[in-house]
Motif scaffolding. Structure first.
Motif, mmCIF file in Angstrom:
data_model
loop_
_atom_site.group_PDB
_atom_site.id
_atom_site.type_symbol
_atom_site.label_atom_id
_atom_site.label_comp_id
_atom_site.label_asym_id
_atom_site.label_seq_id
_atom_site.Cartn_x
_atom_site.Cartn_y
_atom_site.Cartn_z
ATOM 1 N N ALA A 96 -18.895 -10.061 5.590
ATOM 2 C CA ALA A 96 -20.467 -9.410 5.925
ATOM 3 C C ALA A 96 -21.413 -10.346 6.745
ATOM 4 O O ALA A 96 -21.187 -11.362 6.750
ATOM 5 C CB ALA A 96 -20.792 -9.132 4.430
ATOM 6 N N ASP A 98 -25.148 -9.972 8.204
ATOM 7 C CA ASP A 98 -26.418 -9.279 8.048
ATOM 8 C C ASP A 98 -26.153 -7.675 7.409
ATOM 9 O O ASP A 98 -26.831 -6.895 7.826
ATOM 10 C CB ASP A 98 -27.046 -8.908 9.202
ATOM 11 N N GLY A 99 -25.332 -7.732 6.281
ATOM 12 C CA GLY A 99 -25.217 -6.585 5.727
ATOM 13 C C GLY A 99 -24.245 -5.667 5.996
ATOM 14 O O GLY A 99 -24.047 -4.660 5.232
ATOM 15 N N VAL A 100 -23.576 -5.841 7.119
ATOM 16 C CA VAL A 100 -22.576 -4.851 7.508
ATOM 17 C C VAL A 100 -21.230 -5.727 7.605
ATOM 18 O O VAL A 100 -21.138 -6.974 7.608
ATOM 19 C CB VAL A 100 -22.772 -4.528 9.166
ATOM 20 N N GLN A 101 -20.109 -5.019 7.271
ATOM 21 C CA GLN A 101 -18.644 -5.598 7.301
ATOM 22 C C GLN A 101 -17.889 -5.512 8.698
ATOM 23 O O GLN A 101 -17.848 -4.285 9.057
ATOM 24 C CB GLN A 101 -17.820 -4.789 6.172
ATOM 25 N N ARG A 127 -26.291 -1.986 11.634
ATOM 26 C CA ARG A 127 -26.819 -1.055 10.771
ATOM 27 C C ARG A 127 -25.428 -0.647 10.122
ATOM 28 O O ARG A 127 -25.583 -0.169 8.898
ATOM 29 C CB ARG A 127 -27.128 0.402 11.720
ATOM 30 N N ASP A 128 -24.240 -0.392 10.662
ATOM 31 C CA ASP A 128 -23.047 0.270 10.013
ATOM 32 C C ASP A 128 -21.874 -0.511 10.804
ATOM 33 O O ASP A 128 -21.779 -0.605 11.936
ATOM 34 C CB ASP A 128 -22.957 1.529 10.221
#
Length: 259
Positions: A96, A98-101, A127-128
């Motif tokens: 991960a 910043d929150g995205v894989q 974002r994604d």
């Protein structure tokens, strides 16, 4: 062509007629050396043929170094004609950022890119990233429901045909102008301009551009980044190449492969 032996015989006869050294003529050995030197100057060896055009590897970059079909390869080409095989393939090294894989190989360059942008006063918001086959199916269905089938075909891959499933792609948002997130105008935001100019320095391509729409089969998406590694991204930037299809000679286009 006269041989050295022939030259020696001729030289001896000439020397004998001249008096065998009594008339001051050159000795046979000296005459042979003189004639041999003259022949060397008047009949030079032919120039070697010029080398063939260098291969890509000899020119400094080998485009055959990594697979374009193995889903685990950083250079895998995924488009409407080239789905992932197997269709439900999933990476086993996701991390991960910043929150995205994303794949582990991507993470270091992504972190470095975000830091470099921040140092320039630009805040890029991941974002994604990775989406599984099921995740892409859900994302595609949601786009179809909101915008219709034709819009989805231009902007959202069918499951099994998405770069997001490789773990090598991500979408980013604009901190300076959130109204342009996932919109064509993203390319004109500070974030969109920065990734277009500097993304290659960290191994990322803006995968879908106005120039390569016909080749990739997707409308421009300034927010969709694809990691291929710094070497290939840098080479493509230097060569002015924008699509993986063009670089590797892989078919693309807007028509899906029938499965």
């Amino acid at each position: 062509m006269l041989t050295v032996a022939t030259l020696a015989a001729v030289a001896f006869v000439t020397w004998a007629i001249a008096g065998g050294g009594q008339g001051g003529g050159a000795t046979p050995v000296a005459q042979v050396e003189a004639w041999a030197g003259a022949l060397t100057h008047t009949a030079p060896e032919p120039e070697p043929e010029p080398d063939a055009e260098p291969t890509t590897a000899e020119a400094g970059f080998d485009l055959t170094a990594l697979s374009t079909t193995d889903p685990a390869s950083p250079w895998v080409v995924v488009n409407k004609q080239h789905p992932l095989t197997p269709s439900d393939w999933a990476p086993d090294d996701l991390v991960a950022v910043d929150g995205v894989q994303v794949r582990a190989a991507v993470a270091t360059d992504l972190e470095a890119m975000l830091e470099a942008a921040a140092a320039d006063g630009v805040e890029i918001l991941p974002r994604d990233g990775y989406r599984s086959y099921a995740g892409q199916a859900a994302a595609r269905a949601a786009v179809e429901q909101r915008r219709g089938f034709e819009h989805a075909e231009r902007y959202s891959a069918r499951p099994g045909f998405s770069e997001h499933q490789t773990g090598l792609a991500l979408d980013v948002d604009s901190a300076s102008n959130p109204s342009c997130d996932l919109q064509t105008c993203f390319a004109q935001t500070a974030e969109g301009r920065w990734v277009a100019e500097h993304g290659h320095e960290f191994g990322f391509l803006v995968r879908y551009t106005p120039e390569n729409t016909e080749t990739t089969g997707y409308a421009p998406e300034g927010w969709h980044l694809r990691w291929v590694g710094r070497d290939l991204a840098g080479w493509m930037h230097a060569e002015g190449r924008t699509s993986l299809e063009d670089v590797f000679g892989v078919p693309g286009g807007s028509t899906y492969l029938e499965q």
